[in-house]
Design a protein around this motif. Structure first.
Motif, PDB file in Angstrom:
ATOM      1  N   LEU A  72      77.348  35.956 -50.321  1.00 24.94           N
ATOM      2  CA  LEU A  72      78.060  35.865 -49.042  1.00 24.94           C
ATOM      3  C   LEU A  72      77.159  35.349 -47.931  1.00 24.94           C
ATOM      4  N   ARG A  73      77.798  34.811 -46.903  1.00 26.18           N
ATOM      5  CA  ARG A  73      77.065  34.435 -45.691  1.00 26.18           C
ATOM      6  C   ARG A  73      76.487  35.712 -45.077  1.00 26.18           C
ATOM      7  N   PRO A  74      75.382  35.619 -44.395  1.00 28.71           N
ATOM      8  CA  PRO A  74      74.773  36.817 -43.800  1.00 28.71           C
ATOM      9  C   PRO A  74      75.748  37.621 -42.930  1.00 28.71           C
ATOM     10  N   GLU A  75      76.597  36.948 -42.182  1.00 32.34           N
ATOM     11  CA  GLU A  75      77.532  37.648 -41.290  1.00 32.34           C
ATOM     12  C   GLU A  75      78.665  38.353 -42.043  1.00 32.34           C
ATOM     13  N   ASP A  76      78.798  38.085 -43.343  1.00 27.23           N
ATOM     14  CA  ASP A  76      79.835  38.737 -44.144  1.00 27.23           C
ATOM     15  C   ASP A  76      79.284  39.783 -45.113  1.00 27.23           C
ATOM     16  N   GLN A  77      77.985  39.932 -45.183  1.00 28.74           N
ATOM     17  CA  GLN A  77      77.395  40.857 -46.142  1.00 28.74           C
ATOM     18  C   GLN A  77      77.750  42.313 -45.862  1.00 28.74           C
ATOM     19  N   ASP A  78      78.094  42.630 -44.613  1.00 28.39           N
ATOM     20  CA  ASP A  78      78.509  43.998 -44.291  1.00 28.39           C
ATOM     21  C   ASP A  78      79.800  44.392 -44.997  1.00 28.39           C
ATOM     22  N   LEU A  79      80.546  43.404 -45.479  1.00 26.32           N
ATOM     23  CA  LEU A  79      81.785  43.691 -46.190  1.00 26.32           C
ATOM     24  C   LEU A  79      81.527  44.394 -47.520  1.00 26.32           C
ATOM     25  N   LEU A  80      80.288  44.350 -47.981  1.00 27.02           N
ATOM     26  CA  LEU A  80      79.941  45.023 -49.234  1.00 27.02           C
ATOM     27  C   LEU A  80      79.022  46.218 -48.992  1.00 27.02           C
ATOM     28  N   THR A  81      79.231  46.902 -47.877  1.00 25.41           N
ATOM     29  CA  THR A  81      78.497  48.142 -47.633  1.00 25.41           C
ATOM     30  C   THR A  81      78.807  49.133 -48.752  1.00 25.41           C
ATOM     31  N   ARG A  82      80.095  49.230 -49.124  1.00 30.17           N
ATOM     32  CA  ARG A  82      80.500  49.994 -50.318  1.00 30.17           C
ATOM     33  C   ARG A  82      80.704  48.962 -51.424  1.00 30.17           C
ATOM     34  N   GLU A  83      79.834  48.954 -52.392  1.00 33.68           N
ATOM     35  CA  GLU A  83      79.883  47.937 -53.439  1.00 33.68           C
ATOM     36  C   GLU A  83      80.789  48.361 -54.587  1.00 33.68           C
ATOM     37  N   ILE A  84      82.085  48.544 -54.262  1.00 37.15           N
ATOM     38  CA  ILE A  84      83.080  48.877 -55.274  1.00 37.15           C
ATOM     39  C   ILE A  84      83.767  47.592 -55.711  1.00 37.15           C
ATOM     40  N   THR A  85      84.351  47.617 -56.888  1.00 38.35           N
ATOM     41  CA  THR A  85      84.924  46.382 -57.429  1.00 38.35           C
ATOM     42  C   THR A  85      86.038  45.819 -56.559  1.00 38.35           C
ATOM     43  N   LEU A  86      86.824  46.657 -55.925  1.00 41.34           N
ATOM     44  CA  LEU A  86      87.866  46.139 -55.036  1.00 41.34           C
ATOM     45  C   LEU A  86      87.252  45.291 -53.936  1.00 41.34           C
ATOM     46  N   HIS A  87      86.223  45.780 -53.294  1.00 42.27           N
ATOM     47  CA  HIS A  87      85.578  45.013 -52.222  1.00 42.27           C
ATOM     48  C   HIS A  87      84.923  43.750 -52.769  1.00 42.27           C
ATOM     49  N   LYS A  88      84.325  43.859 -53.958  1.00 43.97           N
ATOM     50  CA  LYS A  88      83.638  42.708 -54.537  1.00 43.97           C
ATOM     51  C   LYS A  88      84.596  41.566 -54.874  1.00 43.97           C
ATOM     52  N   VAL A  89      85.851  41.886 -55.154  1.00 43.56           N
ATOM     53  CA  VAL A  89      86.818  40.825 -55.420  1.00 43.56           C
ATOM     54  C   VAL A  89      87.464  40.343 -54.114  1.00 43.56           C
ATOM     55  N   LEU A  90      87.687  41.258 -53.180  1.00 46.44           N
ATOM     56  CA  LEU A  90      88.295  40.857 -51.913  1.00 46.44           C
ATOM     57  C   LEU A  90      87.419  39.887 -51.122  1.00 46.44           C
ATOM     58  N   VAL A  91      86.098  39.998 -51.258  1.00 48.56           N
ATOM     59  CA  VAL A  91      85.221  39.120 -50.478  1.00 48.56           C
ATOM     60  C   VAL A  91      85.264  37.667 -50.931  1.00 48.56           C
ATOM     61  N   ASN A  92      86.065  37.372 -51.944  1.00 47.86           N
ATOM     62  CA  ASN A  92      86.334  35.964 -52.232  1.00 47.86           C
ATOM     63  C   ASN A  92      87.003  35.320 -51.024  1.00 47.86           C
ATOM     64  N   SER A  93      87.637  36.117 -50.175  1.00 48.36           N
ATOM     65  CA  SER A  93      88.174  35.690 -48.881  1.00 48.36           C
ATOM     66  C   SER A  93      87.654  36.664 -47.824  1.00 48.36           C
ATOM     67  N   PRO A  94      86.501  36.390 -47.230  1.00 45.59           N
ATOM     68  CA  PRO A  94      85.925  37.325 -46.272  1.00 45.59           C
ATOM     69  C   PRO A  94      86.864  37.712 -45.125  1.00 45.59           C
ATOM     70  N   GLY A  95      87.650  36.779 -44.644  1.00 42.09           N
ATOM     71  CA  GLY A  95      88.580  37.099 -43.559  1.00 42.09           C
ATOM     72  C   GLY A  95      89.622  38.112 -43.999  1.00 42.09           C
ATOM     73  N   ALA A  96      90.180  37.921 -45.175  1.00 47.73           N
ATOM     74  CA  ALA A  96      91.163  38.874 -45.698  1.00 47.73           C
ATOM     75  C   ALA A  96      90.496  40.220 -45.967  1.00 47.73           C
ATOM     76  N   ALA A  97      89.287  40.201 -46.518  1.00 45.56           N
ATOM     77  CA  ALA A  97      88.570  41.444 -46.795  1.00 45.56           C
ATOM     78  C   ALA A  97      88.326  42.227 -45.506  1.00 45.56           C
ATOM     79  N   ARG A  98      87.968  41.523 -44.441  1.00 45.84           N
ATOM     80  CA  ARG A  98      87.696  42.190 -43.164  1.00 45.84           C
ATOM     81  C   ARG A  98      88.981  42.796 -42.591  1.00 45.84           C
ATOM     82  N   ALA A  99      90.075  42.049 -42.633  1.00 46.94           N
ATOM     83  CA  ALA A  99      91.349  42.574 -42.120  1.00 46.94           C
ATOM     84  C   ALA A  99      91.810  43.773 -42.944  1.00 46.94           C
TER      85      ALA A  99
END
Length: 182
Positions: free
Chosen positions: A12-39
């Motif tokens: 991930l881009r540095p500004e999106d790495q916080d999206l994986l603070t909890r490294e669970i599989t749901l988050h790991k797949v959602l970050v394929n779209s960082p904007g959707a993962a954040r929302a």
């Protein structure tokens, strides 16, 4: 195996790495779209940390959705999380009984919350009779928070199923302890 790759922080881009603070599989797949993962995460965080609904009742509503959807991921995660918020094994067995239309020993408000969650899951929403009973038991914020919680988790279980997100091994004991019927 998930239908999309599980990404790591390094993907991930540095500004999106916080999206994986909890490294669970749901988050790991959602970050394929960082904007959707954040929302997605923003609403999830509100439900967990900002909603006014009693946390035990919130978790029971989520478990009701997970049970009805037969979502191994959601069920196993929220059995574990539910324990942290006062959900007991007896409560979990009562959710199963209530789902089958059987009586349980749950208090009336918990039974009402589960009924509302079942109606939201079945669609299109909470029935008039159930809503009237909720109005007598909860304030407006509690009703909205229950409705948003159950509705959001209906979406979550569909995301999990559509993307075929795997249950992490660390959550499998909860699924083994409280399995779905064969």
């Amino acid at each position: 195996m998930a239908r999309l790759p599980y990404l790591e922080k390094s993907d991930l881009r540095p500004e999106d790495q916080d999206l994986l603070t909890r490294e669970i599989t749901l988050h790991k797949v959602l970050v394929n779209s960082p904007g959707a993962a954040r929302a997605f995460g923003t609403l999830g965080q509100y439900i967990r940390h900002g909603a006014t609904l009693d946390p035990r009742l919130r978790e029971m509503a989520i478990l009701q959705i997970g049970w009805l959807a037969r979502s191994a991921y959601e069920w196993s995660h929220h059995v574990k999380i539910g324990y942290d918020f006062g959900v007991t094994d007896a409560d979990i067995e009562a959710i199963k009984a209530e789902s089958r239309g059987e009586a349980s020993t749950l208090e009336p408000l918990a039974r009402l919350v589960l009924k509302a969650a079942r109606e939201i899951h079945a669609g299109p929403g909470i029935a008039n009779e159930t809503f009237a009973a909720l109005r007598a038991a909860l304030d407006g914020a509690g009703i909205v928070d229950l409705t948003v919680t159950a509705s959001f988790y209906c979406a979550v279980v569909r995301v999990l199923a559509s993307l075929e997100v795997d249950v992490e091994e660390s959550y499998m004991p909860y699924l083994r302890k409280h399995p779905f019927p064969a």
